[in-house]
Scaffold this motif. Structure first.
Motif, mmCIF file in Angstrom:
data_model
loop_
_atom_site.group_PDB
_atom_site.id
_atom_site.type_symbol
_atom_site.label_atom_id
_atom_site.label_comp_id
_atom_site.label_asym_id
_atom_site.label_seq_id
_atom_site.Cartn_x
_atom_site.Cartn_y
_atom_site.Cartn_z
ATOM 1 N N LYS B 172 0.797 -1.235 0.000
ATOM 2 C CA LYS B 172 0.000 0.000 0.000
ATOM 3 C C LYS B 172 0.826 1.281 0.000
ATOM 4 C CE LYS B 172 -3.987 -2.317 1.009
ATOM 5 N NZ LYS B 172 -4.345 -2.967 -0.227
ATOM 6 N N ALA B 173 2.028 1.233 -0.537
ATOM 7 C CA ALA B 173 2.782 2.482 -0.689
ATOM 8 C C ALA B 173 2.090 3.350 -1.739
ATOM 9 C CB ALA B 173 4.211 2.182 -1.115
ATOM 10 N N HIS B 174 2.190 4.668 -1.596
ATOM 11 C CA HIS B 174 1.538 5.564 -2.542
ATOM 12 C C HIS B 174 2.297 5.575 -3.872
ATOM 13 C CE1 HIS B 174 -0.378 9.041 -4.283
ATOM 14 N NE2 HIS B 174 -1.281 8.960 -3.325
ATOM 15 N N PRO B 175 1.565 5.543 -5.010
ATOM 16 C CA PRO B 175 2.229 5.522 -6.321
ATOM 17 C C PRO B 175 3.250 6.651 -6.499
ATOM 18 C CG PRO B 175 -0.103 5.138 -6.593
ATOM 19 C CD PRO B 175 0.114 5.392 -5.129
ATOM 20 N N ILE B 176 2.968 7.829 -5.959
ATOM 21 C CA ILE B 176 3.926 8.937 -6.137
ATOM 22 C C ILE B 176 5.247 8.608 -5.446
ATOM 23 C CG2 ILE B 176 4.378 11.373 -5.661
ATOM 24 C CD1 ILE B 176 1.468 11.892 -5.917
ATOM 25 N N LEU B 177 5.139 8.002 -4.272
ATOM 26 C CA LEU B 177 6.325 7.600 -3.520
ATOM 27 C C LEU B 177 7.123 6.577 -4.321
ATOM 28 C CD1 LEU B 177 7.078 8.499 -0.615
ATOM 29 C CD2 LEU B 177 6.374 6.232 0.134
ATOM 30 N N ILE B 178 6.410 5.624 -4.929
ATOM 31 C CA ILE B 178 7.072 4.583 -5.711
ATOM 32 C C ILE B 178 7.805 5.181 -6.903
ATOM 33 C CG2 ILE B 178 6.620 2.591 -7.210
ATOM 34 C CD1 ILE B 178 4.413 1.833 -5.209
ATOM 35 N N ILE B 179 7.142 6.126 -7.576
ATOM 36 C CA ILE B 179 7.779 6.748 -8.745
ATOM 37 C C ILE B 179 9.013 7.538 -8.314
ATOM 38 C CG2 ILE B 179 7.447 8.501 -10.528
ATOM 39 C CD1 ILE B 179 4.646 7.440 -10.924
ATOM 40 N N ALA B 180 8.902 8.255 -7.188
ATOM 41 C CA ALA B 180 10.056 9.018 -6.696
ATOM 42 C C ALA B 180 11.206 8.068 -6.356
ATOM 43 C CB ALA B 180 9.655 9.841 -5.475
ATOM 44 N N GLY B 181 10.885 6.949 -5.687
ATOM 45 C CA GLY B 181 11.923 5.971 -5.343
ATOM 46 C C GLY B 181 12.573 5.388 -6.587
ATOM 47 N N ALA B 182 11.748 5.092 -7.608
ATOM 48 C CA ALA B 182 12.274 4.512 -8.841
ATOM 49 C C ALA B 182 13.186 5.501 -9.563
ATOM 50 C CB ALA B 182 11.126 4.085 -9.754
ATOM 51 N N ALA B 183 12.827 6.796 -9.506
ATOM 52 C CA ALA B 183 13.671 7.821 -10.137
ATOM 53 C C ALA B 183 15.029 7.859 -9.441
ATOM 54 C CB ALA B 183 12.987 9.186 -10.051
#
Lengths: 194, 199
Positions: B172-183
């Motif tokens: 349940k991590a927030h998608p924005i957090l995931i995208i930031a982590g992936a960047a």
């Protein structure tokens, strides 16, 4: 149009502008905010009415966010209401994305931006993969459904068949195969649901 | 004329898009390929930005594709196109549709349409995975020869980022957090282990 009506439309527009501005992650992420704004804060419609509207929003084609905005606006103030709510929910996207798109090409050649997006693209695979599981769980009921989903995937991904034909084919397959679907014990309950 | 073409393409997309933004990705991809508007990786970047910014993904990506193809007028045409079917359908037939929805005919149709929509989302996932996780310019024959050395045809860093993102999503991590982590992971990998993450 009376002054009161113009004011009502302005409030409706700004409510949906706010919904469009503050929801990240697409239509489904919008539903809780729509619910809070529309049934609690503004008391536009009842919770039951909203449930019906959301069900219809997912059944007719188009983005769920736009569909639900249009329907709520229409229920409240007719066609002008539908227009005001729809414009409200679209406008933040339009403004923000146009701004980003205008400047994106100037920094998209930067080495670090390129690397960041190489990472982000991999994460998008996971985001859409999770959506496959979510949609699949609510859409596939039996082996026929699973077979239809696999065939549709292959047609679009490997044979470049237009998604429109796949949707129409799904409709035909549904008509043809609904009668022979595997029945389970809870089918009776399913039947009585709208 | 390019504006009319965009309006028509996105009208078609809005008209046949059941099941929300993700199912639309396959349709938008189809139109982009048909008209040669954008490259695959450009379109995936647009999907990522559409996820990161507020608003419905369908509207965001329509606006972005429109802008890339034909500037501000293009984004207006594409956005209008994707929203118009909703407006027209709901204003004209929502009453009829409300009643139709309870009919057995509609139940039969959607019995087949819903799995097809799942297929569209899965196809979008395959399309993105092909660009994001496979090294470019690889033929199927080469793929067969180098199957035992996955580093040759697979972006191992990309696979790791995708797998970690999936785990984070399940928690349940927030998608924005995931995208930031992936960047951040993309930049770190690219700087320190460039062979793992082809750009």
């Amino acid at each position: 149009m009376s002054r009161d009506r113009v004011k009502q439309l302005a409030v409706l527009f700004s409510t949906f502008f706010k919904i469009g501005l503050f929801t990240f992650g697409g239509g489904y992420a919008m539903l809780p905010l729509i619910e809070r704004e529309v049934t609690e804060r503004r008391r536009y419609i009842s919770r039951e009415q909203l449930t019906d509207i959301l069900a219809l929003s997912q059944a007719v084609p188009g983005a769920i966010a736009i569909n639900s905005a249009t329907l709520i606006g229409y229920t409240l103030y007719g066609r002008p209401g539908a227009l005001a709510a729809t414009l409200g929910v679209i406008l933040p996207s339009f403004l923000i994305i146009s701004l980003i798109a205008a400047f994106f090409s100037t920094f998209s050649e930067n080495r670090f931006v390129k690397l960041a997006f190489a990472g982000i693209r991999a994460a998008v695979v996971a985001l859409i993969g999770a959506a496959v599981l979510r949609v699949g769980r609510s859409s596939i009921r039996d082996a026929i459904g699973l077979a239809l989903a696999v065939i549709s995937t292959a047609l679009v991904a490997f044979f470049s068949v237009s998604p429109i034909w796949v949707i129409l084919g799904g409709a035909v397959a549904g008509l043809a195969l609904y009668g022979v679907r595997p029945r389970k014990d809870n089918d009776q309950r399913e039947e009585s649901r709208p | 004329m390019i504006y009319l073409q965009l309006l028509y393409s996105f009208f078609k997309i809005g008209l046949f898009a059941f099941g929300g933004g993700y199912a639309m990705i396959s349709m938008i991809q189809g139109e982009i390929e048909l008209h040669g508007w954008l490259s695959a990786s450009e379109f995936i970047d647009i999907i990522a930005i559409s996820e990161m910014t507020p608003g419905p993904i369908a509207v965001n990506s329509a606006t972005f594709v429109g802008f890339k193809v034909a500037g501000l007028g293009g984004s207006a045409a594409a956005t209008l196109g994707v929203a118009l079917p909703s407006l027209i359908i709901i204003l004209s037939i929502s009453g009829i549709y409300m009643r139709f929805q309870r009919k057995p005919l509609s139940r039969k149709i959607f019995y087949g349409v819903r799995p097809a929509v799942t297929g569209l989302v899965a196809a979008a996932c395959i399309f993105v995975a092909r660009t994001a996780l496979l090294r470019s310019g690889l033929t199927f024959a080469q793929l067969g020869q180098s199957l035992l050395r996955p580093g040759d045809w697979l972006s191992l860093g990309g696979v790791a980022i995708a797998a970690l993102s999936l785990v984070a999503l399940k928690r349940k991590a927030h998608p924005i957090l995931i995208i930031a982590g992936a960047a951040a992971a993309g930049i770190l990998l690219g700087v320190f282990f460039p062979s793992l993450l082809p750009v």
